[in-house]
Every structure is written in structure tokens, then in C-alpha cells.
Motif scaffolding. Structure first.
Motif, mmCIF file in Angstrom:
data_model
loop_
_atom_site.group_PDB
_atom_site.id
_atom_site.type_symbol
_atom_site.label_atom_id
_atom_site.label_comp_id
_atom_site.label_asym_id
_atom_site.label_seq_id
_atom_site.Cartn_x
_atom_site.Cartn_y
_atom_site.Cartn_z
ATOM 1 N N LYS A 1 39.433 11.755 20.135
ATOM 2 C CA LYS A 1 40.470 12.420 19.237
ATOM 3 C C LYS A 1 41.548 11.471 18.751
ATOM 4 C CE LYS A 1 39.827 16.941 21.707
ATOM 5 N NZ LYS A 1 40.555 17.880 22.341
ATOM 6 N N LEU A 2 41.901 10.682 19.659
ATOM 7 C CA LEU A 2 42.900 9.628 19.208
ATOM 8 C C LEU A 2 42.326 8.839 18.299
ATOM 9 C CD1 LEU A 2 44.382 8.834 22.804
ATOM 10 C CD2 LEU A 2 45.686 10.109 20.887
ATOM 11 N N THR A 3 41.176 8.342 18.391
ATOM 12 C CA THR A 3 40.577 7.635 17.396
ATOM 13 C C THR A 3 40.414 8.038 16.073
ATOM 14 O OG1 THR A 3 39.311 6.428 19.217
ATOM 15 C CG2 THR A 3 38.465 6.067 16.763
ATOM 16 N N ASP A 4 40.047 9.427 15.982
ATOM 17 C CA ASP A 4 40.049 10.251 14.850
ATOM 18 C C ASP A 4 41.181 10.439 14.208
ATOM 19 O OD1 ASP A 4 37.347 10.393 15.154
ATOM 20 O OD2 ASP A 4 37.321 12.494 15.927
ATOM 21 N N THR A 5 42.326 10.323 14.935
ATOM 22 C CA THR A 5 43.775 10.553 14.541
ATOM 23 C C THR A 5 44.186 9.320 13.730
ATOM 24 O OG1 THR A 5 44.207 11.959 16.271
ATOM 25 C CG2 THR A 5 46.019 10.968 15.029
ATOM 26 N N CYS A 6 43.505 8.188 14.020
ATOM 27 C CA CYS A 6 44.104 7.120 13.376
ATOM 28 C C CYS A 6 43.501 6.957 11.844
ATOM 29 C CB CYS A 6 43.492 5.719 14.091
ATOM 30 S SG CYS A 6 44.348 5.387 15.560
ATOM 31 N N GLY A 7 42.550 7.901 11.529
ATOM 32 C CA GLY A 7 42.266 8.116 9.989
ATOM 33 C C GLY A 7 41.512 6.748 9.512
ATOM 34 N N LEU A 8 40.837 5.976 10.057
ATOM 35 C CA LEU A 8 40.156 4.972 9.362
ATOM 36 C C LEU A 8 39.067 5.265 8.533
ATOM 37 C CD1 LEU A 8 40.205 2.040 12.125
ATOM 38 C CD2 LEU A 8 41.686 2.605 10.325
ATOM 39 N N ASP B 1 40.446 -0.440 18.230
ATOM 40 C CA ASP B 1 39.521 -1.568 19.078
ATOM 41 C C ASP B 1 40.003 -1.244 20.453
ATOM 42 O OD1 ASP B 1 38.455 -2.557 16.847
ATOM 43 O OD2 ASP B 1 39.730 -4.359 16.801
ATOM 44 N N GLU B 2 41.474 -1.076 20.683
ATOM 45 C CA GLU B 2 42.124 -0.732 22.296
ATOM 46 C C GLU B 2 41.347 0.407 22.627
ATOM 47 O OE1 GLU B 2 43.591 -2.865 24.184
ATOM 48 O OE2 GLU B 2 43.710 -4.389 22.751
ATOM 49 N N LEU B 3 41.525 1.556 21.767
ATOM 50 C CA LEU B 3 40.712 2.838 22.277
ATOM 51 C C LEU B 3 39.452 2.636 22.576
ATOM 52 C CD1 LEU B 3 42.815 5.392 19.878
ATOM 53 C CD2 LEU B 3 43.210 5.043 22.405
ATOM 54 N N GLY B 4 38.808 1.933 21.673
ATOM 55 C CA GLY B 4 37.060 1.625 22.007
ATOM 56 C C GLY B 4 36.861 1.264 23.187
ATOM 57 N N ASP B 5 37.733 -0.107 23.509
ATOM 58 C CA ASP B 5 37.574 -0.810 24.939
ATOM 59 C C ASP B 5 37.765 0.250 26.068
ATOM 60 O OD1 ASP B 5 36.958 -3.150 23.481
ATOM 61 O OD2 ASP B 5 39.117 -3.808 23.761
ATOM 62 N N GLU B 6 38.907 0.996 25.807
ATOM 63 C CA GLU B 6 38.956 1.851 26.896
ATOM 64 C C GLU B 6 37.790 2.952 27.043
ATOM 65 O OE1 GLU B 6 41.070 3.596 30.286
ATOM 66 O OE2 GLU B 6 41.298 1.771 29.252
#
Length: 88
Positions: free
Chosen positions: A78-85, A52-57
Motif C-alpha cells: 500500500k505504501l509503495t502504491d501511495t508513491c504513485g510511480l 526501493d527501500e520499501l521493496g528491500d523491506e
């Protein structure tokens, strides 16, 4: 604002926000894992909060005027993908 001043303001804003996020993540990790010395996977709830924070940024600073991601936006993706949701 002039370009350089705006970039500096954006950087300082992102830095302040990231410090808050890191503090919140650290507190949540301490609560979840009771300061365990062994590395533990992050809970889905915590990963969702990070995404959520990465999406806002990303929406604030990660897009070019044409709507395509800029270099910073690609790193955020890339960071979002790393979270593996997507794999849960």
C-alpha cells in the motif's frame, strides 16, 4: 534464534533502517524545497528511492514461506502504491 528474539531483532533492524531513510528523506527534502512552509509534492527521484527501500523491506520481511505477502507485506505494498510511480 527463538521466534520472539528474531521478531525483536527484525523490528530493531527495521527501526534503525527507517530512521536512516527518514533522515535521508528529510535532508533531500530540505535541499529540494529549501525548507518551504508550503507542502510540495515529492520529486519522482525521491519517490523512487522510497519505493526501493520499501521493496528491500518487503523482500526481507514481507513474505510468507509460500511467497505470498504477509500482513506487513500488504502494508508495504500500500505504501509503495501511495508513491504513485505507476501514474507518472
Amino acid at each position: 534464534m527463538h521466534g520472539l528474539m528474531r521478531e525483536r531483532w527484525l523490528f530493531l533492524t527495521a527501526l534503525a533502517r527507517s530512521r536512516r531513510v527518514r533522515r535521508n528523506v528529510r535532508e533531500q527534502l530540505q535541499d529540494e524545497h529549501q525548507c518551504s512552509t508550503l507542502p510540495q509534492p515529492l520529486s519522482r527521484i525521491l519517490r523512487e528511492a522510497i519505493v526501493d527501500e520499501l521493496g528491500d523491506e518487503f523482500s526481507k520481511n514481507g513474505l510468507l514461506p509460500n511467497g505470498e505477502p504477509n500482513e506487513y507485506g500488504l502494508e508495504l505494498e500500500k505504501l509503495t502504491d501511495t508513491c504513485g510511480l505507476a501514474w507518472d
